[in-house]
Write a protein that holds these residues in place. Structure first.
Motif, short mmCIF file in Angstrom:
data_model
loop_
_atom_site.label_atom_id
_atom_site.label_comp_id
_atom_site.label_asym_id
_atom_site.label_seq_id
_atom_site.Cartn_x
_atom_site.Cartn_y
_atom_site.Cartn_z
N PHE A 23 3.59 9.45 -4.51
CA PHE A 23 4.40 9.30 -3.30
C PHE A 23 3.66 8.49 -2.24
O PHE A 23 4.17 7.52 -1.69
CB PHE A 23 4.80 10.69 -2.78
N LYS A 24 2.41 8.87 -1.98
CA LYS A 24 1.61 8.19 -0.95
C LYS A 24 1.40 6.72 -1.27
O LYS A 24 1.51 5.86 -0.40
CB LYS A 24 0.26 8.89 -0.79
N ASN A 25 1.13 6.41 -2.53
CA ASN A 25 0.87 5.02 -2.92
C ASN A 25 2.13 4.16 -2.94
O ASN A 25 2.08 2.98 -2.61
CB ASN A 25 0.19 4.97 -4.29
N ALA A 26 3.26 4.74 -3.30
CA ALA A 26 4.49 3.96 -3.42
C ALA A 26 5.22 3.80 -2.09
O ALA A 26 5.85 2.77 -1.84
CB ALA A 26 5.42 4.63 -4.44
N GLU A 27 5.17 4.83 -1.25
CA GLU A 27 5.92 4.80 0.01
C GLU A 27 5.05 5.31 1.15
O GLU A 27 5.33 6.35 1.76
CB GLU A 27 7.19 5.65 -0.11
N LYS A 28 4.02 4.56 1.45
CA LYS A 28 3.03 4.99 2.44
C LYS A 28 3.65 5.31 3.80
O LYS A 28 3.33 6.32 4.41
CB LYS A 28 1.95 3.92 2.58
N GLU A 29 4.56 4.47 4.28
CA GLU A 29 5.16 4.70 5.59
C GLU A 29 5.97 5.98 5.63
O GLU A 29 5.87 6.76 6.57
CB GLU A 29 6.03 3.51 6.00
N ARG A 30 6.79 6.20 4.60
CA ARG A 30 7.59 7.42 4.55
C ARG A 30 6.70 8.64 4.42
O ARG A 30 6.92 9.65 5.07
CB ARG A 30 8.59 7.39 3.40
N PHE A 31 5.66 8.54 3.59
CA PHE A 31 4.72 9.64 3.42
C PHE A 31 4.10 10.02 4.76
O PHE A 31 4.06 11.20 5.13
CB PHE A 31 3.62 9.25 2.42
N LYS A 60 11.78 10.69 -8.12
CA LYS A 60 11.01 9.46 -8.25
C LYS A 60 9.52 9.71 -8.53
O LYS A 60 8.90 8.96 -9.29
CB LYS A 60 11.13 8.64 -6.96
N TYR A 61 8.95 10.74 -7.92
CA TYR A 61 7.51 10.98 -7.97
C TYR A 61 7.20 12.39 -8.45
O TYR A 61 6.34 13.07 -7.89
CB TYR A 61 6.87 10.71 -6.60
N HIS A 62 7.90 12.82 -9.49
CA HIS A 62 7.69 14.17 -10.02
C HIS A 62 6.24 14.34 -10.45
O HIS A 62 5.64 13.40 -11.00
CB HIS A 62 8.63 14.44 -11.20
N ILE A 63 5.71 15.50 -10.19
CA ILE A 63 4.30 15.77 -10.48
C ILE A 63 3.97 15.54 -11.95
O ILE A 63 2.85 15.17 -12.28
CB ILE A 63 3.93 17.19 -9.98
#
Length: 67
Positions: A23-31, A60-63
């Motif tokens: 999540f952090k790597n793909a959508e940094k702003e939203r994170f 999208k970012y399931h563990i």
């Protein structure tokens, strides 16, 4: 932001089966936006505000995709 709050947010994401790294790597702003909001509201309030988005992010970012 305090480390405690960052850790608490990351633990929250893990309880929702969301990969913190993906999540952090793909959508940094939203994170970062979610992290700021999470630090200002109760976790239940956060879930109410972001429920549909949490489900979208989980898909999208399931563990399990992290492995």
């Amino acid at each position: 932001m305090e480390e405690n709050l960052k850790e608490e947010f990351e633990k929250f994401l893990q309880t929702k089966k969301i990969s913190v790294n993906l999540f952090k790597n793909a959508e940094k702003e939203r994170f970062e936006e979610w992290q700021r909001l999470f630090s200002h509201v109760h976790p239940k309030s956060f879930v109410i505000q972001k429920l549909h988005l949490i489900n979208e992010i989980r898909r999208k970012y399931h563990i399990d995709k992290e492995i």
